[in-house]
Design a protein around this motif. Structure first.
Motif, PDB file in Angstrom:
ATOM      1  N   GLU A   8      -8.013   6.115 -15.410  1.00  0.00           N
ATOM      2  CA  GLU A   8      -7.792   7.166 -14.403  1.00  0.00           C
ATOM      3  C   GLU A   8      -8.233   6.693 -13.026  1.00  0.00           C
ATOM      4  OE1 GLU A   8      -6.182  10.140 -14.493  1.00  0.00           O
ATOM      5  OE2 GLU A   8      -5.558   9.401 -16.449  1.00  0.00           O
ATOM      6  N   TRP A   9      -9.373   6.019 -12.957  1.00  0.00           N
ATOM      7  CA  TRP A   9      -9.862   5.483 -11.682  1.00  0.00           C
ATOM      8  C   TRP A   9      -8.842   4.486 -11.122  1.00  0.00           C
ATOM      9  CZ3 TRP A   9     -10.814   0.420 -10.341  1.00  0.00           C
ATOM     10  CH2 TRP A   9     -11.416   0.228  -9.090  1.00  0.00           C
ATOM     11  N   HIS A  10      -8.354   3.589 -11.963  1.00  0.00           N
ATOM     12  CA  HIS A  10      -7.418   2.561 -11.520  1.00  0.00           C
ATOM     13  C   HIS A  10      -6.127   3.186 -11.006  1.00  0.00           C
ATOM     14  CE1 HIS A  10      -4.474  -0.734 -11.876  1.00  0.00           C
ATOM     15  NE2 HIS A  10      -5.500  -1.457 -11.467  1.00  0.00           N
ATOM     16  N   LYS A  11      -5.658   4.245 -11.642  1.00  0.00           N
ATOM     17  CA  LYS A  11      -4.423   4.905 -11.245  1.00  0.00           C
ATOM     18  C   LYS A  11      -4.524   5.489  -9.834  1.00  0.00           C
ATOM     19  CE  LYS A  11      -3.353   8.570 -13.604  1.00  0.00           C
ATOM     20  NZ  LYS A  11      -2.878   9.503 -14.639  1.00  0.00           N
ATOM     21  N   LYS A  12      -5.735   5.858  -9.416  1.00  0.00           N
ATOM     22  CA  LYS A  12      -5.936   6.480  -8.111  1.00  0.00           C
ATOM     23  C   LYS A  12      -6.128   5.468  -6.981  1.00  0.00           C
ATOM     24  CE  LYS A  12      -7.962  10.566 -10.173  1.00  0.00           C
ATOM     25  NZ  LYS A  12      -9.186  11.306 -10.426  1.00  0.00           N
ATOM     26  N   GLN A  13      -6.235   4.193  -7.316  1.00  0.00           N
ATOM     27  CA  GLN A  13      -6.469   3.181  -6.290  1.00  0.00           C
ATOM     28  C   GLN A  13      -5.168   2.872  -5.552  1.00  0.00           C
ATOM     29  OE1 GLN A  13      -9.729   2.407  -5.747  1.00  0.00           O
ATOM     30  NE2 GLN A  13      -9.814   3.984  -7.319  1.00  0.00           N
ATOM     31  N   SER A  14      -5.263   2.723  -4.263  1.00  0.00           N
ATOM     32  CA  SER A  14      -4.086   2.423  -3.451  1.00  0.00           C
ATOM     33  C   SER A  14      -3.685   0.964  -3.648  1.00  0.00           C
ATOM     34  CB  SER A  14      -4.398   2.658  -1.972  1.00  0.00           C
ATOM     35  OG  SER A  14      -3.317   2.215  -1.188  1.00  0.00           O
ATOM     36  N   PRO A  15      -2.391   0.712  -3.782  1.00  0.00           N
ATOM     37  CA  PRO A  15      -1.949  -0.677  -3.892  1.00  0.00           C
ATOM     38  C   PRO A  15      -1.907  -1.393  -2.535  1.00  0.00           C
ATOM     39  CG  PRO A  15      -0.067   0.782  -4.004  1.00  0.00           C
ATOM     40  CD  PRO A  15      -1.297   1.661  -3.942  1.00  0.00           C
ATOM     41  N   TRP A  16      -2.094  -0.632  -1.424  1.00  0.00           N
ATOM     42  CA  TRP A  16      -2.035  -1.218  -0.090  1.00  0.00           C
ATOM     43  C   TRP A  16      -3.335  -1.961   0.221  1.00  0.00           C
ATOM     44  CZ3 TRP A  16       2.427  -1.535   2.358  1.00  0.00           C
ATOM     45  CH2 TRP A  16       3.427  -0.627   2.028  1.00  0.00           C
ATOM     46  N   ILE A  17      -3.211  -3.146   0.788  1.00  0.00           N
ATOM     47  CA  ILE A  17      -4.352  -3.997   1.137  1.00  0.00           C
ATOM     48  C   ILE A  17      -4.434  -4.073   2.655  1.00  0.00           C
ATOM     49  CG2 ILE A  17      -5.343  -6.317   0.955  1.00  0.00           C
ATOM     50  CD1 ILE A  17      -3.511  -6.576  -1.619  1.00  0.00           C
ATOM     51  N   SER A  18      -5.603  -3.795   3.197  1.00  0.00           N
ATOM     52  CA  SER A  18      -5.801  -3.872   4.641  1.00  0.00           C
ATOM     53  C   SER A  18      -5.726  -5.334   5.094  1.00  0.00           C
ATOM     54  CB  SER A  18      -7.166  -3.294   5.015  1.00  0.00           C
ATOM     55  OG  SER A  18      -7.475  -3.583   6.357  1.00  0.00           O
ATOM     56  N   VAL A  19      -5.038  -5.578   6.215  1.00  0.00           N
ATOM     57  CA  VAL A  19      -4.973  -6.947   6.744  1.00  0.00           C
ATOM     58  C   VAL A  19      -6.340  -7.411   7.236  1.00  0.00           C
ATOM     59  CG1 VAL A  19      -2.526  -6.835   7.324  1.00  0.00           C
ATOM     60  CG2 VAL A  19      -4.219  -6.207   9.043  1.00  0.00           C
ATOM     61  N   GLU A  20      -7.250  -6.464   7.446  1.00  0.00           N
ATOM     62  CA  GLU A  20      -8.609  -6.839   7.846  1.00  0.00           C
ATOM     63  C   GLU A  20      -9.409  -7.364   6.655  1.00  0.00           C
ATOM     64  OE1 GLU A  20     -10.307  -3.516   9.898  1.00  0.00           O
ATOM     65  OE2 GLU A  20      -8.757  -3.546  11.444  1.00  0.00           O
ATOM     66  N   GLU A  21      -9.010  -6.973   5.452  1.00  0.00           N
ATOM     67  CA  GLU A  21      -9.707  -7.427   4.244  1.00  0.00           C
ATOM     68  C   GLU A  21      -9.127  -8.724   3.701  1.00  0.00           C
ATOM     69  OE1 GLU A  21      -9.765  -4.385   1.258  1.00  0.00           O
ATOM     70  OE2 GLU A  21     -10.435  -2.881   2.695  1.00  0.00           O
ATOM     71  N   GLN A  22      -7.790  -8.825   3.722  1.00  0.00           N
ATOM     72  CA  GLN A  22      -7.131  -9.980   3.100  1.00  0.00           C
ATOM     73  C   GLN A  22      -5.704 -10.086   3.611  1.00  0.00           C
ATOM     74  OE1 GLN A  22      -7.031  -9.611  -1.164  1.00  0.00           O
ATOM     75  NE2 GLN A  22      -5.603 -11.284  -1.406  1.00  0.00           N
ATOM     76  N   LEU A  23      -5.216 -11.300   3.745  1.00  0.00           N
ATOM     77  CA  LEU A  23      -3.824 -11.541   4.115  1.00  0.00           C
ATOM     78  C   LEU A  23      -3.095 -12.161   2.920  1.00  0.00           C
ATOM     79  CD1 LEU A  23      -4.311 -12.987   7.694  1.00  0.00           C
ATOM     80  CD2 LEU A  23      -3.265 -10.784   7.102  1.00  0.00           C
ATOM     81  N   PRO A  24      -1.778 -11.970   2.848  1.00  0.00           N
ATOM     82  CA  PRO A  24      -1.034 -12.614   1.755  1.00  0.00           C
ATOM     83  C   PRO A  24      -0.995 -14.125   1.937  1.00  0.00           C
ATOM     84  CG  PRO A  24       0.399 -11.176   3.093  1.00  0.00           C
ATOM     85  CD  PRO A  24      -0.947 -11.178   3.716  1.00  0.00           C
ATOM     86  N   GLU A  25      -0.575 -14.804   0.889  1.00  0.00           N
ATOM     87  CA  GLU A  25      -0.371 -16.244   1.011  1.00  0.00           C
ATOM     88  C   GLU A  25       0.776 -16.491   1.980  1.00  0.00           C
ATOM     89  OE1 GLU A  25       0.099 -18.365  -2.648  1.00  0.00           O
ATOM     90  OE2 GLU A  25      -1.486 -17.208  -3.620  1.00  0.00           O
ATOM     91  N   GLU A  26       0.765 -17.624   2.635  1.00  0.00           N
ATOM     92  CA  GLU A  26       1.824 -17.959   3.590  1.00  0.00           C
ATOM     93  C   GLU A  26       3.177 -18.028   2.890  1.00  0.00           C
ATOM     94  OE1 GLU A  26       0.871 -21.496   5.752  1.00  0.00           O
ATOM     95  OE2 GLU A  26      -0.918 -20.595   6.642  1.00  0.00           O
ATOM     96  N   ASN A  27       4.224 -17.627   3.639  1.00  0.00           N
ATOM     97  CA  ASN A  27       5.610 -17.656   3.154  1.00  0.00           C
ATOM     98  C   ASN A  27       5.801 -16.828   1.886  1.00  0.00           C
ATOM     99  OD1 ASN A  27       6.472 -19.424   5.263  1.00  0.00           O
ATOM    100  ND2 ASN A  27       5.422 -21.055   4.159  1.00  0.00           N
ATOM    101  N   THR A  28       5.195 -15.635   1.891  1.00  0.00           N
ATOM    102  CA  THR A  28       5.268 -14.732   0.749  1.00  0.00           C
ATOM    103  C   THR A  28       6.013 -13.467   1.143  1.00  0.00           C
ATOM    104  OG1 THR A  28       3.155 -15.534  -0.096  1.00  0.00           O
ATOM    105  CG2 THR A  28       3.891 -13.409  -0.900  1.00  0.00           C
ATOM    106  N   GLY A  29       6.902 -13.011   0.278  1.00  0.00           N
ATOM    107  CA  GLY A  29       7.585 -11.745   0.478  1.00  0.00           C
ATOM    108  C   GLY A  29       6.669 -10.590   0.111  1.00  0.00           C
ATOM    109  N   VAL A  30       6.564  -9.587   0.990  1.00  0.00           N
ATOM    110  CA  VAL A  30       5.668  -8.452   0.785  1.00  0.00           C
ATOM    111  C   VAL A  30       6.267  -7.179   1.381  1.00  0.00           C
ATOM    112  CG1 VAL A  30       3.539  -9.841   0.787  1.00  0.00           C
ATOM    113  CG2 VAL A  30       4.419  -8.923   2.941  1.00  0.00           C
TER     114      VAL A  30
END
Length: 111
Positions: free
Chosen positions: A34-56
């Motif tokens: 239940e806890w996991h279901k409530k977590q947002s899948p969005w990641i802040s760019v201040e916390e982490q960036l995707p790998e280079e050349n990645t579709g997002v």
């Protein structure tokens, strides 16, 4: 085929939990799901960036405070692109605030 919460719980308990611990572990498993279901899948760019050349998927907050949602590429060095639009760092028009990976689809389902 996706598992239900009840099926996943039963499978895990049968593999890893003794019968004496079944009731307490089952409740903890459900609470975690239940806890996991409530977590947002969005990641802040201040916390982490995707790998280079990645579709997002990513969000843009424009200077007039409305948001836009895009599918595109992260090139690295805070440069993003979607449908022939390039978003550069420190743009006076808008800034990228969040991103999330594009989900992978399970192709094992045979109809």
């Amino acid at each position: 085929m996706k598992q239900t919460l009840e099926e996943a719980k039963r499978e895990y308990i049968e593999k890893y939990v003794s019968r004496n611990e079944y009731a307490s572990f089952g409740a903890a498993f459900e609470a975690g799901a239940e806890w996991h279901k409530k977590q947002s899948p969005w990641i802040s760019v201040e916390e982490q960036l995707p790998e280079e050349n990645t579709g997002v998927f990513f969000t843009v907050e424009w200077k007039d405070s409305h948001k836009g949602y895009f599918t595109g590429l992260y090139y690295g060095n805070s440069q993003w692109e979607s449908d022939h639009r390039i978003f550069l760092p420190n743009s006076p028009l808008g800034r990228i605030t969040h991103w999330m990976p594009i989900p992978k689809f399970n192709n094992n389902n045979k109809s």
